[in-house]
Every structure is written in C-alpha cells, then in structure tokens.
Scaffold this motif. Structure first.
Motif, PDB file in Angstrom:
ATOM      1  N   VAL A  76       0.623  -0.875   0.059  1.00 24.04           N
ATOM      2  CA  VAL A  76       0.290   0.156  -0.154  1.00 24.04           C
ATOM      3  C   VAL A  76       0.516   0.992  -0.058  1.00 24.04           C
ATOM      4  O   VAL A  76       0.349   1.727  -1.189  1.00 24.04           O
ATOM      5  N   ALA A  77       1.792   1.390   0.769  1.00 24.57           N
ATOM      6  CA  ALA A  77       2.748   2.856   0.754  1.00 24.57           C
ATOM      7  C   ALA A  77       3.560   2.949  -0.305  1.00 24.57           C
ATOM      8  O   ALA A  77       3.364   4.165  -0.525  1.00 24.57           O
ATOM      9  N   ASP A  82       3.994   5.932  -5.106  1.00 24.45           N
ATOM     10  CA  ASP A  82       3.937   6.936  -6.576  1.00 24.45           C
ATOM     11  C   ASP A  82       2.995   7.211  -6.520  1.00 24.45           C
ATOM     12  O   ASP A  82       3.269   8.613  -7.923  1.00 24.45           O
ATOM     13  N   VAL A  83       2.058   7.737  -6.539  1.00 27.08           N
ATOM     14  CA  VAL A  83       1.143   8.169  -7.336  1.00 27.08           C
ATOM     15  C   VAL A  83       1.002   9.512  -6.304  1.00 27.08           C
ATOM     16  O   VAL A  83       1.636  10.828  -7.177  1.00 27.08           O
ATOM     17  N   GLN A  85       4.271  11.048  -5.247  1.00 30.64           N
ATOM     18  CA  GLN A  85       5.100  11.807  -6.220  1.00 30.64           C
ATOM     19  C   GLN A  85       4.682  11.933  -8.143  1.00 30.64           C
ATOM     20  O   GLN A  85       5.066  13.571  -7.842  1.00 30.64           O
ATOM     21  N   LYS A  86       4.085  11.373  -8.256  1.00 36.48           N
ATOM     22  CA  LYS A  86       3.590  12.396  -9.160  1.00 36.48           C
ATOM     23  C   LYS A  86       2.574  13.615  -9.930  1.00 36.48           C
ATOM     24  O   LYS A  86       2.562  13.934 -10.863  1.00 36.48           O
ATOM     25  N   ASN A  87       2.091  13.897  -8.325  1.00 35.24           N
ATOM     26  CA  ASN A  87       1.407  14.817  -8.145  1.00 35.24           C
ATOM     27  C   ASN A  87       1.958  15.784  -7.118  1.00 35.24           C
ATOM     28  O   ASN A  87       1.286  16.529  -6.774  1.00 35.24           O
ATOM     29  N   ASN A  88       3.233  15.991  -6.799  1.00 34.09           N
ATOM     30  CA  ASN A  88       3.926  16.667  -5.855  1.00 34.09           C
ATOM     31  C   ASN A  88       3.910  16.332  -5.109  1.00 34.09           C
ATOM     32  O   ASN A  88       4.035  17.390  -4.140  1.00 34.09           O
ATOM     33  N   TYR A  89       3.714  15.215  -4.215  1.00 36.47           N
ATOM     34  CA  TYR A  89       3.360  15.081  -2.976  1.00 36.47           C
ATOM     35  C   TYR A  89       4.263  14.336  -2.191  1.00 36.47           C
ATOM     36  O   TYR A  89       4.564  13.653  -3.122  1.00 36.47           O
ATOM     37  N   ASN A  90       4.832  14.506  -1.211  1.00 43.18           N
ATOM     38  CA  ASN A  90       6.064  13.239  -0.393  1.00 43.18           C
ATOM     39  C   ASN A  90       4.922  13.157   0.655  1.00 43.18           C
ATOM     40  O   ASN A  90       4.017  13.323   1.062  1.00 43.18           O
ATOM     41  N   PRO A 289      -5.870  -6.480  -3.203  1.00 44.88           N
ATOM     42  CA  PRO A 289      -5.151  -5.678  -4.769  1.00 44.88           C
ATOM     43  C   PRO A 289      -4.451  -4.920  -4.185  1.00 44.88           C
ATOM     44  O   PRO A 289      -5.039  -3.395  -4.020  1.00 44.88           O
ATOM     45  N   THR A 290      -3.424  -4.839  -2.751  1.00 46.76           N
ATOM     46  CA  THR A 290      -2.652  -3.616  -2.277  1.00 46.76           C
ATOM     47  C   THR A 290      -2.421  -2.689  -2.737  1.00 46.76           C
ATOM     48  O   THR A 290      -2.883  -1.462  -2.240  1.00 46.76           O
ATOM     49  N   TYR A 291      -2.015  -3.083  -3.889  1.00 44.61           N
ATOM     50  CA  TYR A 291      -1.532  -1.491  -4.589  1.00 44.61           C
ATOM     51  C   TYR A 291      -2.144  -0.700  -5.635  1.00 44.61           C
ATOM     52  O   TYR A 291      -2.606   0.019  -5.106  1.00 44.61           O
ATOM     53  N   ALA A 292      -3.464  -1.633  -5.633  1.00 48.63           N
ATOM     54  CA  ALA A 292      -4.619  -0.698  -6.047  1.00 48.63           C
ATOM     55  C   ALA A 292      -5.319  -0.483  -4.909  1.00 48.63           C
ATOM     56  O   ALA A 292      -6.036   1.560  -4.726  1.00 48.63           O
ATOM     57  N   ILE A 293      -4.945  -0.606  -3.931  1.00 48.70           N
ATOM     58  CA  ILE A 293      -5.741  -0.181  -2.374  1.00 48.70           C
ATOM     59  C   ILE A 293      -5.130   1.475  -2.362  1.00 48.70           C
ATOM     60  O   ILE A 293      -5.543   2.187  -1.967  1.00 48.70           O
ATOM     61  N   GLY A 294      -3.753   1.154  -1.898  1.00 49.32           N
ATOM     62  CA  GLY A 294      -3.391   2.383  -1.801  1.00 49.32           C
ATOM     63  C   GLY A 294      -2.962   3.646  -3.005  1.00 49.32           C
ATOM     64  O   GLY A 294      -3.409   4.982  -2.698  1.00 49.32           O
ATOM     65  N   GLN A 295      -2.829   3.083  -4.424  1.00 47.00           N
ATOM     66  CA  GLN A 295      -3.382   3.583  -5.694  1.00 47.00           C
ATOM     67  C   GLN A 295      -4.745   4.343  -5.339  1.00 47.00           C
ATOM     68  O   GLN A 295      -4.815   5.928  -5.124  1.00 47.00           O
ATOM     69  N   THR A 296      -5.379   4.174  -5.395  1.00 50.28           N
ATOM     70  CA  THR A 296      -6.576   4.472  -5.261  1.00 50.28           C
ATOM     71  C   THR A 296      -7.371   5.091  -3.895  1.00 50.28           C
ATOM     72  O   THR A 296      -8.113   6.590  -4.260  1.00 50.28           O
ATOM     73  N   ALA A 297      -6.512   4.956  -2.673  1.00 53.28           N
ATOM     74  CA  ALA A 297      -6.021   5.992  -1.928  1.00 53.28           C
ATOM     75  C   ALA A 297      -6.010   7.533  -1.886  1.00 53.28           C
ATOM     76  O   ALA A 297      -6.623   8.648  -2.423  1.00 53.28           O
ATOM     77  N   CYS A 298      -4.895   7.168  -2.581  1.00 53.34           N
ATOM     78  CA  CYS A 298      -3.823   8.812  -2.770  1.00 53.34           C
ATOM     79  C   CYS A 298      -5.019   9.558  -3.397  1.00 53.34           C
ATOM     80  O   CYS A 298      -4.812  10.567  -3.463  1.00 53.34           O
ATOM     81  N   GLU A 299      -5.111   9.018  -4.882  1.00 51.83           N
ATOM     82  CA  GLU A 299      -6.176   9.552  -5.755  1.00 51.83           C
ATOM     83  C   GLU A 299      -7.352   9.930  -4.867  1.00 51.83           C
ATOM     84  O   GLU A 299      -7.306  11.375  -5.612  1.00 51.83           O
ATOM     85  N   MET A 300      -7.881   9.461  -4.344  1.00 53.58           N
ATOM     86  CA  MET A 300      -9.117  10.283  -3.604  1.00 53.58           C
ATOM     87  C   MET A 300      -9.340  10.370  -3.109  1.00 53.58           C
ATOM     88  O   MET A 300      -9.419  12.069  -2.419  1.00 53.58           O
ATOM     89  N   LEU A 301      -7.614  10.809  -2.617  1.00 50.08           N
ATOM     90  CA  LEU A 301      -7.668  12.207  -0.915  1.00 50.08           C
ATOM     91  C   LEU A 301      -6.884  13.446  -1.804  1.00 50.08           C
ATOM     92  O   LEU A 301      -7.162  14.373  -1.481  1.00 50.08           O
ATOM     93  N   ILE A 302      -6.115  13.202  -3.356  1.00 48.81           N
ATOM     94  CA  ILE A 302      -5.747  14.038  -3.785  1.00 48.81           C
ATOM     95  C   ILE A 302      -7.044  15.607  -4.664  1.00 48.81           C
ATOM     96  O   ILE A 302      -7.471  16.221  -4.569  1.00 48.81           O
ATOM     97  N   LYS A 303      -7.845  14.163  -5.140  1.00 48.73           N
ATOM     98  CA  LYS A 303      -8.904  14.915  -5.625  1.00 48.73           C
ATOM     99  C   LYS A 303     -10.221  15.555  -3.988  1.00 48.73           C
ATOM    100  O   LYS A 303     -10.471  17.066  -4.291  1.00 48.73           O
ATOM    101  N   ARG A 304      -9.671  15.032  -2.921  1.00 51.24           N
ATOM    102  CA  ARG A 304     -10.372  15.557  -2.071  1.00 51.24           C
ATOM    103  C   ARG A 304      -9.786  16.911  -1.626  1.00 51.24           C
ATOM    104  O   ARG A 304     -10.074  17.771  -0.852  1.00 51.24           O
ATOM    105  N   ILE A 305      -8.151  16.994  -1.259  1.00 49.33           N
ATOM    106  CA  ILE A 305      -7.373  18.078  -0.856  1.00 49.33           C
ATOM    107  C   ILE A 305      -7.984  19.557  -1.928  1.00 49.33           C
ATOM    108  O   ILE A 305      -8.089  20.338  -1.750  1.00 49.33           O
ATOM    109  N   ILE A 306      -7.931  18.846  -3.219  1.00 53.11           N
ATOM    110  CA  ILE A 306      -8.555  19.787  -4.588  1.00 53.11           C
ATOM    111  C   ILE A 306     -10.443  20.343  -4.305  1.00 53.11           C
ATOM    112  O   ILE A 306     -10.349  21.865  -4.260  1.00 53.11           O
ATOM    113  N   ASP A 307     -10.388  19.448  -4.250  1.00 51.55           N
ATOM    114  CA  ASP A 307     -12.065  19.609  -3.643  1.00 51.55           C
ATOM    115  C   ASP A 307     -12.683  20.050  -2.591  1.00 51.55           C
ATOM    116  O   ASP A 307     -13.436  18.815  -2.448  1.00 51.55           O
TER     117      ASP A 307
END
Length: 332
Positions: A76-77, A82-83, A85-90, A289-307
């Motif tokens: 998950v980590a 990975d997600v 870093q692609k979106n300029n977050y640490n 689906p550990t990688y998908a869990i982490g990927q989906t969660a980070c994408e959702m969080l970034i969308k939540r931060i933006i909106d």
C-alpha cells in the motif's frame, strides 16, 4: 540566513526579496539581478515549512498504518508514494502498532504540521468512534478498516466475504477442526472472523472457542498460539490466519513441529507475498489488491484536497482466492 538578511545585503525590502523569489514581474530588472546575486553568493535556501504555514498549502501527505512490516501495508505504501510523487506530494509514514494513543499523536502531528491530508488505517477504537477525527481539519481517506455511520472516503475489500470463501474452500477439502487466528485490534479482524464463523455455521460445525484466537498481529504471537494449539490432545487439522504477519508466524510453528502440510495439518492465510508462493507446498491465500488500494486512496485524497466539497466515495475492491496445495488442492 534569513530573508531579512538577504534584503539588507541587497539594500531592498523583505517584500521585494519575496517578490523576486516567487517570480513576480513587478520588480525592476536591476533590483532583481542584485537580489539574485546575493541569493547565489550566500547559497540562501527558502524556509519551505514557513512558506507552507503562511500560504496554508502543504506538499505533505500522512500515511498512518498499523505496521509497515506487514506485506499488506508495505505494498500500500509503495502505491501511495508512487501516486503522491507524480502529483508533487511527499509522504510521511507513521506506524501505530494498533495503539490508539500513537494514532492520536500522529493525527495531531499531521494537524500541527499542516499536512495536506491523511490516508489512515484506523485502530479498532477509532473505527468504532470515528467522530474523534472531527477535531482535526484534515482531509482523510480510510483504508482497510471500515468505519460505520460517518461521511468519509474509504477504500476497502469485503473482508467478511473473503474469509467466508476461504473457509468454505477448506471445509470442502474435508477439514473440520479448523483453528483461526485474527488480529485483535482492528475492525478487519472482526469482519474476517464473522466470515469464518458464517462458513462454520453453513457447514453445521459448532464454533470452538479454543480454536479461535484473537491476538496482536505479530509473528511471535502467532507462533506461540499455533505451537500451543498443535500440542492439544485433539489438535486442529487446519489453520487459517487473517493477515500476512500472523501467517508467517503460524506457518513457522507448523514447520517447527515438523508436521507435513497438508497431510497432517492444512494451512491458509490472507496476504500474498513471496514466501507463500515459493514455499513447498505453496500456500493457499486470499490475495488483496494492495497496490490498487494505495493507488486509489491517494488519488481520492488528492481529489479531496483540491475539492473539499466533492461527494463522499466508498470504493470496495475485489480480493482473489488463490488455491494451492497447502489445503490439499490446487497446483503447486
């Protein structure tokens, strides 16, 4: 060196230095050149933490999990980073060890450090009282452990159903005296135990409190518990564990007793990892689906931060039962 030192050396105001460093155009070329010359000569580095506090913007995401030694959370980590870093977050990684006090400390730290948001695998106490998070003004995405009755983004698998299918498979192979180990500090362990018991009920096999163990999700705890179970006058003919760390400890206990798998005792676990496939016999597992869990969660969080006002989402991903020979069926 501070911003005011650059300003004094260049003979300008701190506001002018700030405009130059932030790329503003309303600065005379000769003034800009003078400021940049002082910056280069002094090797000045802006205080990014102070900038974030002033702007109320952050490039940090917190990832708060139970134990990064778990193969589940390690994968998950990897995906979260990975997600991010692609979106300029640490990513700041924190381990709670299923301890609510540590969990609260890390949430407070994220709040105080002005983190952009948090991905959280909550402890059992927080899962049952998620209202405690309302004191933090942080976007949060919950993973792995479902929380009831609260509006929060979640990425989960159906733990009850996964455990139900795994137990049904073991029962179908003729095993009846099944020991099962569950983590005692997470909602996930409770949900998987529910699926296990449902399968026993379907097969008209009574629950056996001796064979059901709720314990910390640590290898040593599982090793001790299974070692003791295998010493019973009527030992189990199969063992199930609800996560990878428990699985490693339990299987080592079976090996230490030099019991043939699956002839003397069958074995199955949650969490696919390198050893479960490479050992002989290979281990029947529920692959999450550990990688998908982490990927989906980070994408959702970034969308939540933006909106922050976007609709709440709950994503349930599919797990996969991989049948191998440790339960007496399947290919090695």
């Amino acid at each position: 060196m501070k911003l005011k030192d650059i300003a004094e050396a260049a003979g300008v105001s701190t506001a002018t230095v700030s405009r130059v460093l932030n790329g503003k155009v309303n600065v005379r070329p000769e003034v800009r050149e003078k400021v940049l010359e002082v910056v280069a000569r002094t090797n000045y580095k802006p205080d990014r933490a102070a900038q974030r506090l002033r702007s109320r913007k952050s490039t940090y995401i917190g990832l708060i999990v139970a134990d990064i030694q778990s193969p589940f959370f390690a994968s998950v980590a990897r995906a979260v980073e990975d997600v991010a870093q692609k979106n300029n977050y640490n990513v700041i990684l924190c381990n709670t060890d299923e301890n609510h006090d540590k969990e609260r400390m890390y949430l407070e730290m994220m709040q105080n450090e002005n983190a952009a948001g948090v991905i959280l695998a909550p402890t059992l106490r927080l899962s049952e009282n998620f209202a405690l998070t309302k004191s933090y003004s942080l976007p949060i995405v919950v993973i792995d452990r479902q929380v009831q009755g609260h509006s929060v983004d979640m990425v989960l698998i159906d733990n009850r159903q996964a455990a139900l299918e795994l137990t049904r498979h073991i029962l179908s192979q003729g095993y009846k005296r099944i020991a099962a180990l569950f983590g005692n500090n997470s909602a996930t362990g409770q949900q998987r135990q529910s699926g296990f018991k449902e399968a026993l009920h379907e097969a008209e096999i009574p629950e056996n409190d001796i064979l059901i163990k709720n314990l910390p999700a640590k290898e040593h705890a599982a090793h001790k518990a299974v070692s003791e179970l295998l010493e019973l006058p009527d030992p189990p003919d199969a063992v199930i564990t609800s996560n990878g760390l428990l699985g490693a400890g339990a299987f080592r206990a079976i090996r230490d007793k030099e019991l043939a798998v699956p002839e003397k005792v069958a074995f199955a676990s949650f969490d696919e990892s390198a050893w479960t496939e490479m050992t002989r016999p290979a281990i029947t597992v529920v692959e999450q689906p550990t990688y998908a869990i982490g990927q989906t969660a980070c994408e959702m969080l970034i969308k939540r931060i933006i909106d922050p006002k976007r609709p709440i989402r709950k994503v349930v991903l599919d797990s996969k039962l991989i049948i191998r020979q440790s339960c007496g069926a399947g290919a090695v």
